[in-house]
Design an enzyme around this catalytic site. Structure first.
Site, PDB file in Angstrom:
ATOM      1  N   HIS A   1       6.104 -12.450   5.833  1.00  0.00           N
ATOM      2  CA  HIS A   1       5.933 -11.975   4.452  1.00  0.00           C
ATOM      3  C   HIS A   1       7.286 -11.619   3.867  1.00  0.00           C
ATOM      4  O   HIS A   1       8.190 -11.190   4.581  1.00  0.00           O
ATOM      5  CB  HIS A   1       5.002 -10.752   4.387  1.00  0.00           C
ATOM      6  CG  HIS A   1       5.453  -9.609   5.249  1.00  0.00           C
ATOM      7  ND1 HIS A   1       5.195  -9.557   6.596  1.00  0.00           N
ATOM      8  CD2 HIS A   1       6.167  -8.501   4.957  1.00  0.00           C
ATOM      9  CE1 HIS A   1       5.719  -8.447   7.092  1.00  0.00           C
ATOM     10  NE2 HIS A   1       6.320  -7.785   6.130  1.00  0.00           N
TER      11      HIS A   1
ATOM     12  N   ASN B   1      11.892  -8.860   6.620  1.00  0.00           N
ATOM     13  CA  ASN B   1      12.139  -8.206   7.903  1.00  0.00           C
ATOM     14  C   ASN B   1      11.683  -9.137   9.022  1.00  0.00           C
ATOM     15  O   ASN B   1      10.564  -9.656   8.985  1.00  0.00           O
ATOM     16  CB  ASN B   1      11.372  -6.886   7.984  1.00  0.00           C
ATOM     17  CG  ASN B   1      11.898  -5.847   7.007  1.00  0.00           C
ATOM     18  OD1 ASN B   1      13.082  -5.819   6.707  1.00  0.00           O
ATOM     19  ND2 ASN B   1      11.016  -4.997   6.515  1.00  0.00           N
TER      20      ASN B   1
ATOM     21  N   ILE C   1       0.830  -1.210   0.000  1.00  0.00           N
ATOM     22  CA  ILE C   1       0.000   0.000   0.000  1.00  0.00           C
ATOM     23  C   ILE C   1       0.865   1.261   0.000  1.00  0.00           C
ATOM     24  O   ILE C   1       0.399   2.324  -0.415  1.00  0.00           O
ATOM     25  CB  ILE C   1      -0.953  -0.037   1.223  1.00  0.00           C
ATOM     26  CG1 ILE C   1      -2.196   0.795   0.973  1.00  0.00           C
ATOM     27  CG2 ILE C   1      -0.251   0.370   2.504  1.00  0.00           C
ATOM     28  CD1 ILE C   1      -3.313   0.532   1.978  1.00  0.00           C
TER      29      ILE C   1
HETATM   30  P1  5GP Z   1       7.152  -4.922   7.353  1.00  0.00           P
HETATM   31  O1  5GP Z   1       7.551  -3.520   7.782  1.00  0.00           O
HETATM   32  O2  5GP Z   1       6.373  -5.607   8.465  1.00  0.00           O
HETATM   33  O3  5GP Z   1       8.277  -5.738   6.815  1.00  0.00           O
HETATM   34  O4  5GP Z   1       6.188  -4.721   6.109  1.00  0.00           O
HETATM   35  C1  5GP Z   1       4.829  -4.475   6.220  1.00  0.00           C
HETATM   36  C2  5GP Z   1       4.395  -3.834   4.936  1.00  0.00           C
HETATM   37  O5  5GP Z   1       2.980  -3.896   4.852  1.00  0.00           O
HETATM   38  C3  5GP Z   1       4.765  -2.344   4.817  1.00  0.00           C
HETATM   39  O6  5GP Z   1       5.619  -2.167   3.688  1.00  0.00           O
HETATM   40  C4  5GP Z   1       3.417  -1.640   4.648  1.00  0.00           C
HETATM   41  O7  5GP Z   1       3.464  -0.564   3.726  1.00  0.00           O
HETATM   42  C5  5GP Z   1       2.510  -2.759   4.172  1.00  0.00           C
HETATM   43  N1  5GP Z   1       1.105  -2.589   4.541  1.00  0.00           N
HETATM   44  C6  5GP Z   1       0.624  -2.209   5.766  1.00  0.00           C
HETATM   45  N2  5GP Z   1      -0.723  -2.211   5.735  1.00  0.00           N
HETATM   46  C7  5GP Z   1      -1.094  -2.602   4.487  1.00  0.00           C
HETATM   47  C8  5GP Z   1      -2.373  -2.791   3.860  1.00  0.00           C
HETATM   48  O8  5GP Z   1      -3.447  -2.608   4.457  1.00  0.00           O
HETATM   49  N3  5GP Z   1      -2.369  -3.200   2.556  1.00  0.00           N
HETATM   50  C9  5GP Z   1      -1.204  -3.404   1.863  1.00  0.00           C
HETATM   51  N4  5GP Z   1      -1.327  -3.790   0.603  1.00  0.00           N
HETATM   52  N5  5GP Z   1       0.021  -3.245   2.422  1.00  0.00           N
HETATM   53  C10 5GP Z   1       0.066  -2.845   3.725  1.00  0.00           C
END
Ligand code: 5GP
Ligand code: ZN
Length: 113
Positions: free
Chosen positions: A99, A86, A32
Site C-alpha cells: 500500500h 513502508n 483509520i
Molecule cells: P503501514 O504501517 O503498514 O505502512 O500502514 C498501515 C496503515 O493502516 C496504518 O497507517 C494504520 O493506521 C492503517 N490501518 C490499520 N488498520 C486499519 C483499518 O482497519 N482501516 C483503515 N482504514 N486503516 C487501517
C-alpha cells in the site's frame, strides 16, 4: 487474496472503509488513524506483501497503483504531498499487503528520523 489479510478483507468489502476511489486494480480509503490532514491508503486488489514483491510479481499493477496514488495525491493535496511505501517491519510496515500512503497538509506528528 489472502483470507487473514486486513486489506484483502477491505478489498472484498467485508470490513468497512471510507473509500476514496476504486479502479480495476486498486482501492483507496482513508487511514483509520490519520497522521496528517490528508491521509489516504492506496491498495492494489492483488495481494502481495509489499511494494517490492508487487513490482516483481506484476509490473502493470504496480504502475496502476503508483499512477492512482499520484492522481489521489494531486486531487486531495493540491500538488504538495508526501508518498510513503513502508517496506519491511524495520521501516514501520505493520500491514503486509502492499500500500501507498498519501500524506497532505500538516503532519500530525514529525516523521521519525
Ligand atoms: P503501514 O504501517 O503498514 O505502512 O500502514 C498501515 C496503515 O493502516 C496504518 O497507517 C494504520 O493506521 C492503517 N490501518 C490499520 N488498520 C486499519 C483499518 O482497519 N482501516 C483503515 N482504514 N486503516 C487501517
Ligand atoms: Zn492482502
Amino acid at each position: 487474496m489472502s483470507s487473514d489479510c486486513l486489506f484483502c478483507s477491505i478489498v472484498r468489502g467485508e470490513i468497512p472503509a471510507d473509500v476514496v476511489s476504486q479502479t480495476e486494480h486498486t482501492i483507496a480509503f482513508r487511514d483509520i488513524n490519520p497522521q496528517a490532514d490528508v491521509h489516504v491508503l492506496v491498495v492494489p486488489r492483488l495481494h502481495e506483501p509489499d511494494i517490492a514483491s508487487l513490482a516483481a510479481a506484476d509490473p502493470d499493477v504496480t504502475i496502476a497503483l503508483i499512477a492512482e496514488t499520484l492522481r489521489i495525491a494531486q486531487a486531495e493535496s493540491g500538488g504538495q504531498y508526501r508518498l510513503v511505501f513502508n517496506t519491511g517491519e524495520a521501516a514501520g510496515q505493520t500491514v503486509f499487503h502492499a500500500h501507498g500512503h498519501v500524506l497532505g497538509g500538516h503532519l500530525h506528528s514529525p516523521l521519525p528520523s
